[in-house]
Design a protein around this motif. Structure first.
Motif, PDB file in Angstrom:
ATOM      1  N   THR A 149       0.849  -1.186   0.000  1.00  0.00           N
ATOM      2  CA  THR A 149       0.000   0.000   0.000  1.00  0.00           C
ATOM      3  C   THR A 149       0.887   1.240   0.000  1.00  0.00           C
ATOM      4  O   THR A 149       1.849   1.316   0.761  1.00  0.00           O
ATOM      5  N   ALA A 184     -12.967   7.673   3.738  1.00  0.00           N
ATOM      6  CA  ALA A 184     -12.889   7.273   2.330  1.00  0.00           C
ATOM      7  C   ALA A 184     -11.495   6.760   1.997  1.00  0.00           C
ATOM      8  O   ALA A 184     -11.344   5.746   1.300  1.00  0.00           O
ATOM      9  N   ALA A 185     -10.475   7.433   2.501  1.00  0.00           N
ATOM     10  CA  ALA A 185      -9.102   6.989   2.251  1.00  0.00           C
ATOM     11  C   ALA A 185      -8.844   5.634   2.902  1.00  0.00           C
ATOM     12  O   ALA A 185      -8.212   4.756   2.299  1.00  0.00           O
ATOM     13  N   THR A 187     -11.042   3.282   3.582  1.00  0.00           N
ATOM     14  CA  THR A 187     -11.795   2.262   2.834  1.00  0.00           C
ATOM     15  C   THR A 187     -11.078   1.918   1.532  1.00  0.00           C
ATOM     16  O   THR A 187     -10.909   0.752   1.192  1.00  0.00           O
ATOM     17  N   ALA A 188     -10.642   2.931   0.803  1.00  0.00           N
ATOM     18  CA  ALA A 188      -9.938   2.691  -0.458  1.00  0.00           C
ATOM     19  C   ALA A 188      -8.651   1.911  -0.214  1.00  0.00           C
ATOM     20  O   ALA A 188      -8.311   0.995  -0.975  1.00  0.00           O
ATOM     21  N   GLU A 191      -9.368  -1.727   0.507  1.00  0.00           N
ATOM     22  CA  GLU A 191      -9.796  -2.444  -0.708  1.00  0.00           C
ATOM     23  C   GLU A 191      -8.663  -2.615  -1.710  1.00  0.00           C
ATOM     24  O   GLU A 191      -8.878  -3.178  -2.779  1.00  0.00           O
ATOM     25  N   VAL A 193      -7.128  -0.242  -3.368  1.00  0.00           N
ATOM     26  CA  VAL A 193      -7.186   0.745  -4.454  1.00  0.00           C
ATOM     27  C   VAL A 193      -5.925   1.592  -4.485  1.00  0.00           C
ATOM     28  O   VAL A 193      -5.496   2.045  -5.533  1.00  0.00           O
ATOM     29  N   ILE A 194      -5.325   1.815  -3.314  1.00  0.00           N
ATOM     30  CA  ILE A 194      -4.151   2.699  -3.240  1.00  0.00           C
ATOM     31  C   ILE A 194      -2.889   1.857  -3.109  1.00  0.00           C
ATOM     32  O   ILE A 194      -2.724   1.117  -2.182  1.00  0.00           O
TER      33      ILE A 194
END
Length: 194
Positions: A149, A184-185, A187-188, A191, A193-194
């Motif tokens: 991450t 939001a950060a 959660t992303a 998942e 995403v980052i």
């Protein structure tokens, strides 16, 4: 061999010029930040200020360099979500502070007007993101986030909406807004995403 003593006249001069720079920047913005006004406010001769700092960009660079080295409270709640919320609240409250807020906003405005100020602010943010990245690194170690991450990107994602509201749409930022950005950060990141 010459050694530099901590403190002393040089440190007093740098501190006086830095304080004058921050005050002038907050009161008059980048376009009103002049070596002459900083020299007058600081009580340091203008030839000294010109020789050491050169111009407004040099004054900004030095002030941000000093700020970069100052400790920043990095939370350790044991939860990525709560750590990011603390960081987002800290950024929000910094801009809401009646003394520090106008100075921070003036640095952002200066970065829009000057490439030199933009580079200095970029370096400042890189240092802050590196410090704050510890919360993401700990979350990876705890198994909250996948390995690999991008820690700095998670931090950027958590605070970017605050800057957007303040400097692009000129909207107020509530504590709830800051928390939603952090959530939001988180959660992303969880998942992948980052």
């Amino acid at each position: 061999m010459t050694t530099t003593r901590p403190g002393g006249r040089s440190a007093r001069v740098r501190d006086a010029v830095r304080q004058a720079t921050l005050t002038e920047l907050a009161e008059h913005g980048y376009t009103g930040l002049t070596v002459e006004n900083v020299a007058l406010r600081s009580g340091v001769h203008k030839t000294t200020v010109y020789r050491r700092w050169g111009n407004a960009d040099g004054l900004i660079a030095d002030a941000l360099e000093l700020a970069r080295g100052e400790p920043w409270p990095v939370p350790d709640t044991g939860s990525l979500r709560e750590d990011l919320r603390e960081i987002a609240r800290l950024v929000r409250s910094g801009f809401a502070d009646p003394v520090a807020g106008p100075i921070a906003a003036a640095f952002v405005a200066a970065a829009v007007q000057s490439g030199g100020a933009a580079r200095s602010l970029h370096d400042f943010f890189v240092a802050r993101h590196e410090q704050a990245a510890k919360v993401v690194e700990r979350a990876v170690e705890r198994g909250e986030l996948p390995p690999g991450t991008d820690a700095a990107d998670v931090v950027r994602m958590a605070v970017a909406p605050i800057y957007y509201r303040l400097f692009v749409t000129h909207e107020p930022v509530t504590e709830r807004d800051a928390e939603r950005a952090a959530d939001a950060a988180a959660t992303a990141a969880r998942e992948g995403v980052i």
